[in-house]
Scaffold this active site. Sequence first.
Site, PDB file in Angstrom:
ATOM      1  N   LYS A 182      10.964   0.243  55.129  1.00  6.40           N
ATOM      2  CA  LYS A 182      11.354   0.792  53.829  1.00  6.40           C
ATOM      3  C   LYS A 182      10.612   0.026  52.727  1.00  6.40           C
ATOM      4  O   LYS A 182      10.940  -1.101  52.404  1.00  6.40           O
ATOM      5  CB  LYS A 182      12.859   0.695  53.578  1.00  6.40           C
ATOM      6  CG  LYS A 182      13.225   1.637  52.433  1.00  6.40           C
ATOM      7  CD  LYS A 182      14.352   1.184  51.541  1.00  6.40           C
ATOM      8  CE  LYS A 182      14.066   0.186  50.496  1.00  6.40           C
ATOM      9  NZ  LYS A 182      13.228   0.618  49.364  1.00  6.40           N
ATOM     10  N   GLU A 387      12.058 -17.861  38.429  1.00  5.42           N
ATOM     11  CA  GLU A 387      10.831 -17.108  38.659  1.00  5.42           C
ATOM     12  C   GLU A 387      10.691 -16.001  37.611  1.00  5.42           C
ATOM     13  O   GLU A 387      11.633 -15.235  37.397  1.00  5.42           O
ATOM     14  CB  GLU A 387      10.871 -16.477  40.060  1.00  5.42           C
ATOM     15  CG  GLU A 387       9.615 -15.706  40.396  1.00  5.42           C
ATOM     16  CD  GLU A 387       9.711 -14.971  41.731  1.00  5.42           C
ATOM     17  OE1 GLU A 387      10.746 -14.331  41.986  1.00  5.42           O
ATOM     18  OE2 GLU A 387       8.741 -15.035  42.510  1.00  5.42           O
TER      19      GLU A 387
HETATM   20  P1  NAD Z   1      13.781  -6.800  45.271  1.00 10.68           P
HETATM   21  O1  NAD Z   1      14.570  -7.835  45.968  1.00 10.68           O
HETATM   22  O2  NAD Z   1      14.319  -6.183  44.050  1.00 10.68           O
HETATM   23  O3  NAD Z   1      13.448  -5.591  46.258  1.00 10.68           O
HETATM   24  C1  NAD Z   1      12.800  -5.792  47.494  1.00 10.68           C
HETATM   25  C2  NAD Z   1      13.147  -4.646  48.431  1.00 10.68           C
HETATM   26  O4  NAD Z   1      14.531  -4.689  48.726  1.00 10.68           O
HETATM   27  C3  NAD Z   1      12.863  -3.251  47.870  1.00 10.68           C
HETATM   28  O5  NAD Z   1      12.340  -2.437  48.882  1.00 10.68           O
HETATM   29  C4  NAD Z   1      14.244  -2.770  47.459  1.00 10.68           C
HETATM   30  O6  NAD Z   1      14.371  -1.371  47.469  1.00 10.68           O
HETATM   31  C5  NAD Z   1      15.087  -3.392  48.551  1.00 10.68           C
HETATM   32  N1  NAD Z   1      16.509  -3.550  48.220  1.00 10.68           N
HETATM   33  C6  NAD Z   1      17.074  -3.753  47.001  1.00 10.68           C
HETATM   34  N2  NAD Z   1      18.417  -3.833  47.114  1.00 10.68           N
HETATM   35  C7  NAD Z   1      18.706  -3.687  48.421  1.00 10.68           C
HETATM   36  C8  NAD Z   1      19.910  -3.690  49.167  1.00 10.68           C
HETATM   37  N3  NAD Z   1      21.113  -3.839  48.591  1.00 10.68           N
HETATM   38  N4  NAD Z   1      19.843  -3.510  50.521  1.00 10.68           N
HETATM   39  C9  NAD Z   1      18.658  -3.369  51.126  1.00 10.68           C
HETATM   40  N5  NAD Z   1      17.476  -3.343  50.472  1.00 10.68           N
HETATM   41  C10 NAD Z   1      17.494  -3.515  49.133  1.00 10.68           C
HETATM   42  O7  NAD Z   1      12.349  -7.462  44.997  1.00 10.68           O
HETATM   43  P2  NAD Z   1      11.132  -6.845  44.176  1.00 10.68           P
HETATM   44  O8  NAD Z   1      11.448  -6.869  42.726  1.00 10.68           O
HETATM   45  O9  NAD Z   1      10.711  -5.577  44.829  1.00 10.68           O
HETATM   46  O10 NAD Z   1       9.973  -7.917  44.506  1.00 10.68           O
HETATM   47  C11 NAD Z   1       9.743  -9.060  43.762  1.00 10.68           C
HETATM   48  C12 NAD Z   1      10.310 -10.266  44.463  1.00 10.68           C
HETATM   49  O11 NAD Z   1       9.751 -10.390  45.781  1.00 10.68           O
HETATM   50  C13 NAD Z   1       9.942 -11.564  43.760  1.00 10.68           C
HETATM   51  O12 NAD Z   1      11.052 -12.435  43.765  1.00 10.68           O
HETATM   52  C14 NAD Z   1       8.816 -12.121  44.620  1.00 10.68           C
HETATM   53  O13 NAD Z   1       8.619 -13.510  44.527  1.00 10.68           O
HETATM   54  C15 NAD Z   1       9.283 -11.721  45.985  1.00 10.68           C
HETATM   55  N6  NAD Z   1       8.167 -11.763  46.945  1.00 10.68           N
HETATM   56  C16 NAD Z   1       8.176 -12.741  47.915  1.00 10.68           C
HETATM   57  C17 NAD Z   1       7.112 -12.820  48.823  1.00 10.68           C
HETATM   58  C18 NAD Z   1       7.081 -13.893  49.894  1.00 10.68           C
HETATM   59  O14 NAD Z   1       6.236 -13.794  50.791  1.00 10.68           O
HETATM   60  N7  NAD Z   1       7.937 -14.897  49.845  1.00 10.68           N
HETATM   61  C19 NAD Z   1       6.056 -11.905  48.741  1.00 10.68           C
HETATM   62  C20 NAD Z   1       6.090 -10.941  47.732  1.00 10.68           C
HETATM   63  C21 NAD Z   1       7.156 -10.868  46.847  1.00 10.68           C
END
Ligand code: NAD
Length: 488
Positions: A182, A387
């Site tokens: 997803k 962040e």
């Molecule tokens: P997010 O946590 O908002 O969303 C990530 C994913 O989770 C999306 O697909 C979203 O639809 C899904 N999601 C949201 N709520 C959910 C729930 N209740 N149940 C299941 N899935 C759910 O993150 P974002 O804004 O898309 O991405 C940015 C974040 O990702 C930043 O904090 C960034 O640092 C982090 N990131 C980390 C890495 C790493 O390798 N550590 C790499 C890239 C991004």
Amino acid sequence: MSGARINVDGVDVSPDHFIDGRRVTSKRTFEDRSPLDWSWKLADIARGTALEAQLAVGAAVAAFPAWAALGVEGRAPYLERLADLIDEHVERIAHVECLDMAMLEDSLRRRVINRGARNFRAYAQLAREYSPRRWSSNGTDNEVLRHPAGATVVITPWNAPFMLSTWKCAPALAAGNTVILKPAEWSPLSCSMLMDLVEEADFPPGVFNLVQGFGEEVGAALVDDPRVRRISFTGSPETGRLIGEAAAKHLVPFTAELGGKGPFIVFADADLDAAAQKAAVMFDDAGQVCLAGTRLLVEASVFDDFVERFRDATSRHVLGDSRDAHTTISPLIHPEHFNRVKGFVDRARQHGDHVLLGGDEAAHEGLWYQPTVIEPRDNDSEVVQREIFGPVLTLQRFEDEAEAVRLANSTPYGLSAVIYTSSHDRATRVGSRVRAGTVWVNCFLVRDLTAPFGGIGISGVGREGGDYALDFYSDLTTLQIKEGTTHG
Ligand code: NAD
């Protein structure tokens, strides 16, 4: 039910899910817009619900026994075929991902999308090369066996969606699991293109599925399905906690690669030009990079000298259209995210932090934010501790090694760190005291896919990469046979 395909700037893309080897649509859709021009609607994407989540998990569960039974040698050629197809289609995927999330097209074409191919190739090879640990102890001959674990849910964020998704799906598939991917709702297109290639590579139906939609709807339904045997998540710490709760409910192993707030430490003995050039790279991709070293920590004796060189390096950045080869700073992904980044800088000003560079959100019409550097009033400032995920760095000075380490370790994050020093002894000393999953010395973003990858503190749970990932996606058995047991 399969829906119509759409034309995204000359590229044919499906807006639908991919479940059990075919396209499946939903009753409702959501709009996908381009950050390059927010009035540009790219697609109406299928908005998955618990129904599609159930269908996809059901397909993955049904396909699992045959995929697992193929063994490594039977599965690896599928992954390698997929890698070849990705290489063939790099240009198209790069173009669509550029329109969808605005990462620079040139960089997508040259290094990001083909990393997807590398992920599949590397894990096909690593799975083949597995040599089980064997040893004798306590009168028994012991061996560690890896068994495929089952249906695996992979949930990914909007930045670099193709590369980050393949990084997790490749080891899961190589280990013999079936996958439901997803991607994030803000950049859903490139992963849909991946499914066209999965079909072309002739993967058995149900082995590799995709569902589109919002996290709270279809994402939450996926991780709450008791049939799922592994969950692999990349995203924010806030969502990571929810995923952890869902995994705990069904006692399912999960990994979470979460946010970062990495230190970028410059010692007086460093090559200051090289350090300043690299520090300016932290603005690339508009700072939407979890691994970026966003807290510049500079030794006091070279502080002014470094800042001058860094200003110079930063002044070369060009805000513009991500399709243009001269552009170095792309727009932010979404108006909501733009307001989030702007909010951090606005609150920093109110808090008494000093905006040294940039901070003018109106520097370019649209979702562009200027490269910004903030000298915080103190280390507790929000811009130091949280962040931002935009082109905003903080700048602080330190007097000695001990203070550098103390500041580096003073946030709840621990994903990555960058150190610039000419001393190998200092590199080892400081590098082993900084709490981060990855520490780069005199370099940045050099990735060996066999190394463990993950975060400490709120930056993550568990490790992926190389055999660490293959172990995570497997059920391990220790087989102990009493010495002297006869063969035959
Ligand atoms: P997010 O946590 O908002 O969303 C990530 C994913 O989770 C999306 O697909 C979203 O639809 C899904 N999601 C949201 N709520 C959910 C729930 N209740 N149940 C299941 N899935 C759910 O993150 P974002 O804004 O898309 O991405 C940015 C974040 O990702 C930043 O904090 C960034 O640092 C982090 N990131 C980390 C890495 C790493 O390798 N550590 C790499 C890239 C991004």
